[in-house]
Motif scaffolding. Structure first.
Motif, PDB file in Angstrom:
ATOM      1  N   VAL A  28      33.344  51.731  31.196  1.00 52.63           N
ATOM      2  CA  VAL A  28      33.944  51.422  32.487  1.00 52.63           C
ATOM      3  C   VAL A  28      33.260  50.178  33.040  1.00 52.63           C
ATOM      4  CG1 VAL A  28      34.394  52.251  34.826  1.00 52.63           C
ATOM      5  CG2 VAL A  28      34.373  53.872  32.912  1.00 52.63           C
ATOM      6  N   VAL A  29      33.999  49.079  33.161  1.00 52.70           N
ATOM      7  CA  VAL A  29      33.448  47.803  33.619  1.00 52.70           C
ATOM      8  C   VAL A  29      34.167  47.420  34.907  1.00 52.70           C
ATOM      9  CG1 VAL A  29      33.027  45.400  33.006  1.00 52.70           C
ATOM     10  CG2 VAL A  29      33.014  47.160  31.223  1.00 52.70           C
ATOM     11  N   ARG A  30      33.416  47.349  36.005  1.00 50.91           N
ATOM     12  CA  ARG A  30      34.020  47.042  37.311  1.00 50.91           C
ATOM     13  C   ARG A  30      33.854  45.569  37.658  1.00 50.91           C
ATOM     14  NH1 ARG A  30      32.422  51.114  41.835  1.00 50.91           N
ATOM     15  NH2 ARG A  30      30.399  50.179  41.518  1.00 50.91           N
ATOM     16  N   PHE A  31      34.819  45.085  38.418  1.00 48.75           N
ATOM     17  CA  PHE A  31      34.847  43.671  38.791  1.00 48.75           C
ATOM     18  C   PHE A  31      34.995  43.525  40.296  1.00 48.75           C
ATOM     19  CE2 PHE A  31      36.360  43.994  34.510  1.00 48.75           C
ATOM     20  CZ  PHE A  31      35.776  42.925  33.858  1.00 48.75           C
ATOM     21  N   GLU A  32      34.360  42.476  40.831  1.00 48.32           N
ATOM     22  CA  GLU A  32      34.545  42.078  42.221  1.00 48.32           C
ATOM     23  C   GLU A  32      35.957  41.506  42.359  1.00 48.32           C
ATOM     24  OE1 GLU A  32      32.431  42.778  44.527  1.00 48.32           O
ATOM     25  OE2 GLU A  32      30.862  43.441  43.163  1.00 48.32           O
ATOM     26  N   PRO A  33      36.406  41.298  43.576  1.00 48.62           N
ATOM     27  CA  PRO A  33      37.742  40.731  43.753  1.00 48.62           C
ATOM     28  C   PRO A  33      37.896  39.410  43.008  1.00 48.62           C
ATOM     29  CG  PRO A  33      36.836  41.411  45.865  1.00 48.62           C
ATOM     30  CD  PRO A  33      35.744  41.560  44.845  1.00 48.62           C
ATOM     31  N   PRO A  34      38.876  39.326  42.118  1.00 51.01           N
ATOM     32  CA  PRO A  34      39.078  38.057  41.404  1.00 51.01           C
ATOM     33  C   PRO A  34      39.641  36.989  42.330  1.00 51.01           C
ATOM     34  CG  PRO A  34      40.743  39.677  40.777  1.00 51.01           C
ATOM     35  CD  PRO A  34      39.796  40.366  41.700  1.00 51.01           C
ATOM     36  N   GLU A  35      39.188  35.746  42.141  1.00 55.20           N
ATOM     37  CA  GLU A  35      39.697  34.640  42.951  1.00 55.20           C
ATOM     38  C   GLU A  35      41.152  34.353  42.624  1.00 55.20           C
ATOM     39  OE1 GLU A  35      37.223  31.185  42.884  1.00 55.20           O
ATOM     40  OE2 GLU A  35      35.407  32.375  43.196  1.00 55.20           O
ATOM     41  N   ASP A  36      41.487  34.354  41.334  1.00 54.90           N
ATOM     42  CA  ASP A  36      42.852  34.096  40.884  1.00 54.90           C
ATOM     43  C   ASP A  36      43.344  35.356  40.185  1.00 54.90           C
ATOM     44  OD1 ASP A  36      45.182  33.363  39.547  1.00 54.90           O
ATOM     45  OD2 ASP A  36      44.432  31.387  38.999  1.00 54.90           O
TER      46      ASP A  36
END
Length: 133
Positions: free
Chosen positions: A4-12
């Protein structure tokens, strides 16, 4: 094994989704990959994750060495949150109830560190006796 790999809000967002699709396709081509998802949090819609399911930890680790994974998945993963991501499944539920799963972990998995070695003997003295003359 669950990753499970979480990401911050993507710019694009569109670019992020395209890169995630390529990463999932690269993982899907690897032996031991069962399935994968790109998902968005319903509570924090700006938070995303890539989740993959593997036969075992070895299959996942070998997949990380695959050319297409290095080309498409690794660059995406470098943008992920810095937190643990690989989990061994312990219990599984389904229509027939809950069942315990076996483990791939070695008994000394939490006590062995880099530089620790197995039994030594003649001709295999270990790190202290391994100086070259």
């Amino acid at each position: 094994m669950l990753v499970v790999v979480r990401f911050e809000p993507p710019e694009d967002l569109d670019d992020f989704i395209e890169r995630a699709e390529r990463a999932l396709a690269a993982f899907a081509a690897c032996r031991g990959h069962q399935r994968g998802w790109l998902a968005r949090s319903t509570d924090e819609p700006e938070t995303w994750l890539v989740c993959t399911l593997w036969d075992n930890v070895g299959a996942y680790r070998r997949a990380l060495s695959a050319y297409d994974v290095k080309l498409h998945a690794n660059p995406l993963m470098y943008t992920a949150r810095d937190e643990v991501s690989a989990f061994e499944t312990v219990l599984e539920s389904g229509p027939d109830g809950v069942r315990a799963l076996g483990t791939d972990r070695a008994p000394d998995a939490t006590s062995t560190a880099i530089g620790d070695f197995g039994p030594r003997g003649p001709g295999n003295p270990g790190p202290q006796g391994s100086r070259r003359s």
